[in-house]
Design an enzyme around this catalytic site. Structure first.
Site, PDB file in Angstrom:
ATOM      1  N   ASP A  67      23.045 -19.592 -79.095  1.00 51.33           N
ATOM      2  CA  ASP A  67      21.579 -19.686 -79.151  1.00 51.33           C
ATOM      3  C   ASP A  67      20.944 -18.450 -79.763  1.00 51.33           C
ATOM      4  OD1 ASP A  67      22.271 -18.013 -77.046  1.00 51.33           O
ATOM      5  OD2 ASP A  67      21.454 -19.287 -75.487  1.00 51.33           O
ATOM      6  N   ASN A 136      19.373 -20.495 -63.067  1.00 50.45           N
ATOM      7  CA  ASN A 136      18.883 -21.855 -62.790  1.00 50.45           C
ATOM      8  C   ASN A 136      19.865 -22.925 -63.282  1.00 50.45           C
ATOM      9  OD1 ASN A 136      18.599 -21.749 -65.540  1.00 50.45           O
ATOM     10  ND2 ASN A 136      16.380 -22.091 -65.586  1.00 50.45           N
ATOM     11  N   HIS A 138      21.234 -22.982 -66.340  1.00 50.52           N
ATOM     12  CA  HIS A 138      21.241 -23.269 -67.788  1.00 50.52           C
ATOM     13  C   HIS A 138      22.519 -22.789 -68.456  1.00 50.52           C
ATOM     14  CE1 HIS A 138      18.834 -19.355 -68.892  1.00 50.52           C
ATOM     15  NE2 HIS A 138      20.105 -19.175 -69.221  1.00 50.52           N
ATOM     16  N   GLU A 143      17.791 -25.810 -70.586  1.00 52.23           N
ATOM     17  CA  GLU A 143      17.105 -25.563 -69.323  1.00 52.23           C
ATOM     18  C   GLU A 143      17.077 -26.827 -68.454  1.00 52.23           C
ATOM     19  OE1 GLU A 143      16.479 -22.588 -68.559  1.00 52.23           O
ATOM     20  OE2 GLU A 143      14.881 -21.650 -69.711  1.00 52.23           O
TER      21      GLU A 143
HETATM   22  C1  GLP Z   1      20.641 -16.226 -71.267  1.00 51.38           C
HETATM   23  C2  GLP Z   1      21.455 -16.930 -72.378  1.00 51.38           C
HETATM   24  C3  GLP Z   1      22.620 -17.666 -71.802  1.00 51.38           C
HETATM   25  C4  GLP Z   1      23.258 -16.770 -70.749  1.00 51.38           C
HETATM   26  C5  GLP Z   1      22.352 -16.714 -69.559  1.00 51.38           C
HETATM   27  C6  GLP Z   1      22.814 -15.793 -68.459  1.00 51.38           C
HETATM   28  O1  GLP Z   1      19.319 -16.575 -71.255  1.00 51.38           O
HETATM   29  N1  GLP Z   1      20.726 -17.801 -73.220  1.00 51.38           N
HETATM   30  O2  GLP Z   1      23.523 -18.034 -72.826  1.00 51.38           O
HETATM   31  O3  GLP Z   1      24.486 -17.280 -70.353  1.00 51.38           O
HETATM   32  O4  GLP Z   1      21.024 -16.491 -69.944  1.00 51.38           O
HETATM   33  O5  GLP Z   1      22.547 -14.473 -68.761  1.00 51.38           O
HETATM   34  P1  GLP Z   1      23.120 -13.247 -67.955  1.00 51.38           P
HETATM   35  O6  GLP Z   1      24.556 -13.179 -68.259  1.00 51.38           O
HETATM   36  O7  GLP Z   1      22.359 -12.061 -68.494  1.00 51.38           O
HETATM   37  O8  GLP Z   1      22.852 -13.498 -66.517  1.00 51.38           O
END
Ligand code: GLP
Length: 240
Positions: A67, A136, A138, A143
């Protein structure tokens, strides 16, 4: 789903890096799907160590990121392009032309999304998709919602995600409201999936992901439909 529980984040990161290196060594023209976020940083550090020791060669590896935020250019420190360059591309011998991230500055996002899935297909599909998990539930930026979109698409981020990611920006107002992400369909087409889960804030989402229920309100639960998913989780995130 196979689950491996680790004492701490460091042990999880080392295992994840070793897993990826073993995969690449089994097929030099490996196609790797990659995540950003806080969780994979330790894994990327360890991959660099292994690369420096001559344990892995990225010269024929192709990468596809999950992404990108809309409206941040490559030089913006919070763009996922910047993140990938800092954490992986600049540290190993991956060829720039073999790295792919959805373009958050595209003129036409419908075309960009179609092309992204087309490029993945033309590369022969993703051999291993590495994922993080949002608090959450995702995956990528898919989402929780009443319905999910299968191919790569533009998505509006939830308030919860904007809040969770505000820690990387000067303020919550600076977090982009939209992103372009591989869809759950693009993710599930990968041959193998490896998901990294660390920390207390992921506990509930992870428990749902590994339950036997599937709901679009926790997109990670769809991973139960895939035949080859490995969950790497630390004790802080694991409910058992
Ligand atoms: C972000 C990314 C995801 C990632 C997630 C968790 O927003 N788009 O691909 O896996 O949130 O992030 P973190 O590892 O900082 O908790």
């Amino acid at each position: 789903m196979k689950k491996f529980v680790f004492e701490n984040y460091n042990a999880l990161s080392v295992y994840a890096a070793q897993y990826i290196v073993n995969e690449i060594n089994s097929k030099p023209d490996y196609v790797l799907g990659l995540p950003t976020g806080g969780t994979p940083v330790g894994m990327y550090d360890e991959i660099e160590h292994m690369y420096k020791k001559g344990m892995v060669d990225f010269s024929d590896v192709k990468t596809f990121n999950l992404d990108e935020y809309l409206g941040l250019n490559k030089k913006h420190e919070q763009s996922y392009y910047y993140f990938m360059n800092k954490n992986l591309y600049s540290r190993v011998n991956v060829k720039p032309e073999n790295t792919h991230i959805p373009n958050g500055m595209a003129d036409d996002f419908a075309v960009e999304a179609l092309n992204y899935d087309k490029q993945i297909k033309e590369a022969g599909g993703i051999d291993l998709m590495v994922l993080g998990l949002g608090p959450n539930g995702h995956i990528g930026f898919n989402e929780p919602d009443s319905e999910l979109i299968a191919p790569t698409h533009v998505v509006s981020l939830t308030q919860e995600t904007i809040k969770a990611n505000a820690r990387f920006f000067s303020s919550e107002n600076d977090v982009p409201q939209k992103a372009i992400t591989m869809g759950v369909g693009s993710i599930l087409k990968s041959k193998k999936i490896l998901i990294l889960v660390s920390g207390e804030s992921k506990k509930e989402a992870a428990a749902q992901m590994m339950s036997n229920k599937i709901t679009t309100q926790n997109p990670s639960t769809l991973l139960q439909l895939h035949p080859d998913v490995t969950v790497l989780i630390d004790k802080a995130a694991d409910s058992e």
